[in-house]
Design a protein around this motif. Structure first.
Motif, PDB file in Angstrom:
ATOM      1  N   LEU A  84       0.834  -1.204   0.000  1.00 41.01           N
ATOM      2  CA  LEU A  84       0.000   0.000   0.000  1.00 41.01           C
ATOM      3  C   LEU A  84       0.867   1.252   0.000  1.00 41.01           C
ATOM      4  CD1 LEU A  84      -2.590  -1.101   2.723  1.00 41.01           C
ATOM      5  CD2 LEU A  84      -2.906  -1.157   0.237  1.00 41.01           C
ATOM      6  N   VAL A  85       0.469   2.228  -0.827  1.00 37.67           N
ATOM      7  CA  VAL A  85       1.167   3.510  -0.884  1.00 37.67           C
ATOM      8  C   VAL A  85       0.109   4.607  -0.808  1.00 37.67           C
ATOM      9  CG1 VAL A  85       2.613   5.042  -2.262  1.00 37.67           C
ATOM     10  CG2 VAL A  85       3.051   2.571  -2.259  1.00 37.67           C
ATOM     11  N   LYS A  91      -6.973  12.733  -6.706  1.00 34.55           N
ATOM     12  CA  LYS A  91      -7.030  12.257  -8.098  1.00 34.55           C
ATOM     13  C   LYS A  91      -5.680  11.793  -8.633  1.00 34.55           C
ATOM     14  CE  LYS A  91     -10.860  15.423  -9.175  1.00 34.55           C
ATOM     15  NZ  LYS A  91     -11.389  16.433 -10.099  1.00 34.55           N
ATOM     16  N   VAL A  92      -4.698  11.595  -7.727  1.00 41.26           N
ATOM     17  CA  VAL A  92      -3.364  11.152  -8.148  1.00 41.26           C
ATOM     18  C   VAL A  92      -3.057   9.842  -7.429  1.00 41.26           C
ATOM     19  CG1 VAL A  92      -0.905  11.704  -8.246  1.00 41.26           C
ATOM     20  CG2 VAL A  92      -2.609  13.523  -8.489  1.00 41.26           C
ATOM     21  N   VAL A  93      -2.672   8.812  -8.203  1.00 45.09           N
ATOM     22  CA  VAL A  93      -2.337   7.520  -7.610  1.00 45.09           C
ATOM     23  C   VAL A  93      -0.848   7.250  -7.775  1.00 45.09           C
ATOM     24  CG1 VAL A  93      -4.624   6.499  -7.937  1.00 45.09           C
ATOM     25  CG2 VAL A  93      -2.950   6.377  -9.795  1.00 45.09           C
ATOM     26  N   PRO A  94      -0.277   6.349  -6.980  1.00 41.48           N
ATOM     27  CA  PRO A  94       1.138   5.990  -7.143  1.00 41.48           C
ATOM     28  C   PRO A  94       1.394   5.444  -8.544  1.00 41.48           C
ATOM     29  CG  PRO A  94       0.274   5.147  -5.073  1.00 41.48           C
ATOM     30  CD  PRO A  94      -0.904   5.646  -5.846  1.00 41.48           C
ATOM     31  N   PRO A  95       2.611   5.594  -9.058  1.00 38.64           N
ATOM     32  CA  PRO A  95       2.905   5.158 -10.435  1.00 38.64           C
ATOM     33  C   PRO A  95       2.613   3.690 -10.699  1.00 38.64           C
ATOM     34  CG  PRO A  95       4.665   6.553  -9.590  1.00 38.64           C
ATOM     35  CD  PRO A  95       3.754   6.278  -8.435  1.00 38.64           C
ATOM     36  N   ASP A  96       2.840   2.804  -9.738  1.00 39.05           N
ATOM     37  CA  ASP A  96       2.644   1.370  -9.953  1.00 39.05           C
ATOM     38  C   ASP A  96       1.345   0.867  -9.337  1.00 39.05           C
ATOM     39  OD1 ASP A  96       5.089   1.128 -11.286  1.00 39.05           O
ATOM     40  OD2 ASP A  96       6.176   0.926  -9.396  1.00 39.05           O
ATOM     41  N   PHE A  97       0.295   1.717  -9.339  1.00 36.47           N
ATOM     42  CA  PHE A  97      -0.949   1.310  -8.692  1.00 36.47           C
ATOM     43  C   PHE A  97      -1.554   0.104  -9.409  1.00 36.47           C
ATOM     44  CE2 PHE A  97      -2.841   3.552 -12.198  1.00 36.47           C
ATOM     45  CZ  PHE A  97      -4.149   3.081 -12.314  1.00 36.47           C
ATOM     46  N   ALA A 124      -8.796   2.056  -8.996  1.00 36.83           N
ATOM     47  CA  ALA A 124      -7.781   1.869  -7.964  1.00 36.83           C
ATOM     48  C   ALA A 124      -8.391   1.039  -6.838  1.00 36.83           C
ATOM     49  CB  ALA A 124      -7.311   3.217  -7.431  1.00 36.83           C
ATOM     50  N   LEU A 125      -7.524   0.283  -6.134  1.00 38.42           N
ATOM     51  CA  LEU A 125      -7.975  -0.546  -5.018  1.00 38.42           C
ATOM     52  C   LEU A 125      -7.489   0.117  -3.733  1.00 38.42           C
ATOM     53  CD1 LEU A 125      -7.694  -4.439  -4.923  1.00 38.42           C
ATOM     54  CD2 LEU A 125      -7.680  -3.018  -2.895  1.00 38.42           C
ATOM     55  N   ILE A 126      -8.440   0.479  -2.888  1.00 38.81           N
ATOM     56  CA  ILE A 126      -8.144   1.222  -1.664  1.00 38.81           C
ATOM     57  C   ILE A 126      -8.350   0.317  -0.455  1.00 38.81           C
ATOM     58  CG2 ILE A 126      -8.642   3.300  -0.334  1.00 38.81           C
ATOM     59  CD1 ILE A 126      -7.749   3.862  -3.211  1.00 38.81           C
ATOM     60  N   VAL A 127      -7.450   0.409   0.509  1.00 43.44           N
ATOM     61  CA  VAL A 127      -7.607  -0.308   1.779  1.00 43.44           C
ATOM     62  C   VAL A 127      -7.708   0.714   2.903  1.00 43.44           C
ATOM     63  CG1 VAL A 127      -6.554  -1.886   3.430  1.00 43.44           C
ATOM     64  CG2 VAL A 127      -6.382  -2.365   0.980  1.00 43.44           C
ATOM     65  N   ASP A 128      -8.768   0.580   3.698  1.00 46.17           N
ATOM     66  CA  ASP A 128      -8.959   1.415   4.886  1.00 46.17           C
ATOM     67  C   ASP A 128      -8.721   0.521   6.110  1.00 46.17           C
ATOM     68  OD1 ASP A 128      -9.746   3.005   6.947  1.00 46.17           O
ATOM     69  OD2 ASP A 128     -11.799   3.339   6.240  1.00 46.17           O
ATOM     70  N   ASN A 144     -10.767   9.628 -10.471  1.00 44.67           N
ATOM     71  CA  ASN A 144     -11.121  11.001 -10.118  1.00 44.67           C
ATOM     72  C   ASN A 144     -11.720  11.114  -8.719  1.00 44.67           C
ATOM     73  OD1 ASN A 144     -13.986  10.515 -10.300  1.00 44.67           O
ATOM     74  ND2 ASN A 144     -13.831  10.688 -12.522  1.00 44.67           N
ATOM     75  N   ALA A 145     -11.960   9.968  -8.050  1.00 49.92           N
ATOM     76  CA  ALA A 145     -12.502   9.992  -6.686  1.00 49.92           C
ATOM     77  C   ALA A 145     -11.427   9.751  -5.632  1.00 49.92           C
ATOM     78  CB  ALA A 145     -13.601   8.942  -6.542  1.00 49.92           C
ATOM     79  N   VAL A 146     -10.191   9.436  -6.063  1.00 49.56           N
ATOM     80  CA  VAL A 146      -9.104   9.181  -5.109  1.00 49.56           C
ATOM     81  C   VAL A 146      -8.766  10.461  -4.358  1.00 49.56           C
ATOM     82  CG1 VAL A 146      -6.653   8.585  -4.912  1.00 49.56           C
ATOM     83  CG2 VAL A 146      -8.147   7.258  -6.410  1.00 49.56           C
ATOM     84  N   GLU A 147      -8.601  10.322  -3.054  1.00 47.03           N
ATOM     85  CA  GLU A 147      -8.281  11.469  -2.210  1.00 47.03           C
ATOM     86  C   GLU A 147      -6.869  11.343  -1.643  1.00 47.03           C
ATOM     87  OE1 GLU A 147     -12.027  12.827   0.148  1.00 47.03           O
ATOM     88  OE2 GLU A 147     -12.041  10.627   0.092  1.00 47.03           O
ATOM     89  N   GLU A 148      -6.240  12.470  -1.417  1.00 49.24           N
ATOM     90  CA  GLU A 148      -4.902  12.472  -0.837  1.00 49.24           C
ATOM     91  C   GLU A 148      -4.901  11.661   0.464  1.00 49.24           C
ATOM     92  OE1 GLU A 148      -1.483  15.600   0.835  1.00 49.24           O
ATOM     93  OE2 GLU A 148      -3.394  16.346   0.020  1.00 49.24           O
ATOM     94  N   GLY A 149      -3.936  10.759   0.586  1.00 49.66           N
ATOM     95  CA  GLY A 149      -3.814   9.943   1.773  1.00 49.66           C
ATOM     96  C   GLY A 149      -4.482   8.585   1.673  1.00 49.66           C
ATOM     97  N   ASP A 150      -5.330   8.373   0.671  1.00 51.45           N
ATOM     98  CA  ASP A 150      -5.915   7.042   0.473  1.00 51.45           C
ATOM     99  C   ASP A 150      -4.799   6.013   0.315  1.00 51.45           C
ATOM    100  OD1 ASP A 150      -8.576   7.733   0.610  1.00 51.45           O
ATOM    101  OD2 ASP A 150      -8.878   7.861  -1.558  1.00 51.45           O
ATOM    102  N   LEU A 151      -4.945   4.866   0.966  1.00 53.26           N
ATOM    103  CA  LEU A 151      -3.940   3.806   0.835  1.00 53.26           C
ATOM    104  C   LEU A 151      -4.269   2.971  -0.397  1.00 53.26           C
ATOM    105  CD1 LEU A 151      -3.508   2.724   4.568  1.00 53.26           C
ATOM    106  CD2 LEU A 151      -2.075   4.257   3.191  1.00 53.26           C
ATOM    107  N   VAL A 152      -3.434   3.099  -1.427  1.00 51.74           N
ATOM    108  CA  VAL A 152      -3.680   2.512  -2.737  1.00 51.74           C
ATOM    109  C   VAL A 152      -2.812   1.270  -2.917  1.00 51.74           C
ATOM    110  CG1 VAL A 152      -3.665   2.920  -5.224  1.00 51.74           C
ATOM    111  CG2 VAL A 152      -4.176   4.811  -3.648  1.00 51.74           C
ATOM    112  N   ALA A 153      -3.441   0.183  -3.350  1.00 50.57           N
ATOM    113  CA  ALA A 153      -2.688  -1.050  -3.613  1.00 50.57           C
ATOM    114  C   ALA A 153      -1.798  -0.879  -4.829  1.00 50.57           C
ATOM    115  CB  ALA A 153      -3.655  -2.206  -3.833  1.00 50.57           C
TER     116      ALA A 153
END
Length: 424
Positions: A84-85, A91-97, A124-128, A144-153
């Protein structure tokens, strides 16, 4: 120097063709495999298990092979937790999401496998870690729904895809991966099976979604679709400005795009009927208001208002008017359609390519789907979205919808007669 990893695959992997696809993927991409263990399920409910070591000449080729195997349900032996990153910005995901498939998916978090909610392709796959009930939660988000700080797989480690498998029994019209498209298919028997499925879904309290194009109205099938809505067999409708306009035009002027659908005649100034219709609906304040005021007295939209059907009219750049009920913001329309699709147990896609593909993008591969169009290429493209339980029919929509309505409502009559006999 050879690079290799060991993967495991389990389930009904033989009769569902999973092993064939996995072996083919390894060889097609230039790798090799060594089956270290293969336990074959020997009765209907027994699952099979395969462990194999996959090798390639370079790391890049090996990763490409592992990606294809992952899409078919393979997981690395002794998988690690999901990587997770945190999203660096809205609206920005890690490069290797990790980009999701439409198949049921699980993630491994803190040593446990968690089902991914609201599964949808290309998200994107998010883990809370601390979900609403304090337990870890995994779910999808469009970019477009990703928020800063979301933990992205990221990558594919700790993620398990579960493609639908062949059901343990007859699948009827919705047989596993039967999505062959042919105008030779026996239409009446297939429509009867679709009608039976609709009745079963509703009897179980399920949700029926209809995706409809203007051809439904032009072909004269609007009355039959309205009958299905009135009888409670439609829970949500996804369409465009054109479908609603021509349906409303039919109520106001008896025409669809200026043509009388019964006589096929074009009344004088009929070509203006659709724009006059839009004007009247705007003047009334919207479709619901026009129904309440008695301006609109019949048709699909009339029945949707009367029966409280969830309706989304998504706009496009070519729309006249548009109607005040049309959602002209594309992202807002996507979100509304996504909510409908996530609730659907069965979807009828009726003679509309673009709307149907949009809905297909939001559907899990396990949702039963019926695609009907006069153009074989349209049906093929819709089925290729990835549903494992799909019916494709190349036929006139003006024949399909009335026949479907007849079989569905005929079943209601038969059930009423049977119930009356039991109570006598």
């Amino acid at each position: 120097m050879s690079h290799s990893r060991t993967v495991e695959i389990e389930g009904h992997i033989i009769d569902s063709g999973t092993m064939q696809r996995c072996f083919g993927a390894v060889m097609d991409l230039g790798g090799s495999f060594d089956v270290e263990q293969f336990d074959v399920g020997t009765h209907e409910e027994a699952e099979s298990y395969c462990r194999m070591r996959v090798s390639a000449d370079d790391e890049g080729t090996l990763q490409a092979i592992l990606h294809e195997l992952h899409q078919n349900g393979a997981v690395l032996e002794d998988p690690s937790d999901v990587a997770l990153v945190a999203a660096p910005d809205d609206k920005v995901v890690p490069p290797d999401f990790y980009s999701t498939t439409n198949h049921p998916t699980e993630v491994r978090y803190d040593g446990e496998w968690i089902d991914v909610e609201q599964i949808e392709m290309d998200c994107a796959l998010i883990v809370d870690p601390d979900g609403p009930d304090g337990e870890p939660r995994a779910y999808t988000k469009v970019l477009n729904a990703v928020e800063e700080g979301d933990l992205v797989a990221t990558d594919e480690s700790g993620i398990r895809v579960n493609p639908p498998e062949r059901p343990r029994g007859s699948g009827g019209a919705f047989g596993f991966m039967q999505g062959g498209v042919s105008s030779e298919r026996p239409s009446e028997s297939t429509i009867r099976e679709v009608a039976a499925e609709l009745r079963e879904v509703k009897a179980a309290g399920g949700n029926v979604m209809v995706v409809a194009g203007p051809a439904v109205i032009h072909s004269g099938a609007g009355d039959a679709l309205a009958d299905l809505v009135e009888a409670g067999y439609v829970d949500s409708l996804s369409a465009g400005n054109g479908f609603a306009t021509h349906d409303l035009e039919r109520s106001l002027y008896g025409t669809s795009l200026g043509m009388d659908v019964e006589t096929l005649e074009h009344p004088r100034k009929g070509h203006k009927h659709h724009i006059w219709t839009i004007s009247e609906i705007i003047r009334a304040g919207g479709i619901e208001a026009a129904v309440e005021e008695g301006i609109v007295t019949e048709g699909v939209m009339y029945q949707c208002v009367r029966n409280d059907v969830d309706t989304v009219l998504a706009g496009s750049i070519r729309d006249d008017g548009p109607l005040p009920d049309t959602v002209t913001d594309a992202v807002e329309a996507q979100d509304a359609i996504r909510d409908q699709a996530h609730d659907a147990d069965i979807v009828l896609m009726l003679a509309t390519l673009l709307h149907s593909v949009a809905v297909g993008n939001c559907l899990p591969s396990t949702t039963k789907t019926v695609c009907v169009d006069i153009n074989p290429a349209t049906v093929t493209q819709l089925l290729d979205r990835g549903s494992a339980q799909a019916v494709g029919m190349v036929t006139d929509i003006g024949t399909f919808v009335p026949t479907l309505a007849e079989f569905v409502l005929e079943g209601d009559e038969d059930a009423a007669v049977a119930e009356a006999g039991e109570n006598a």
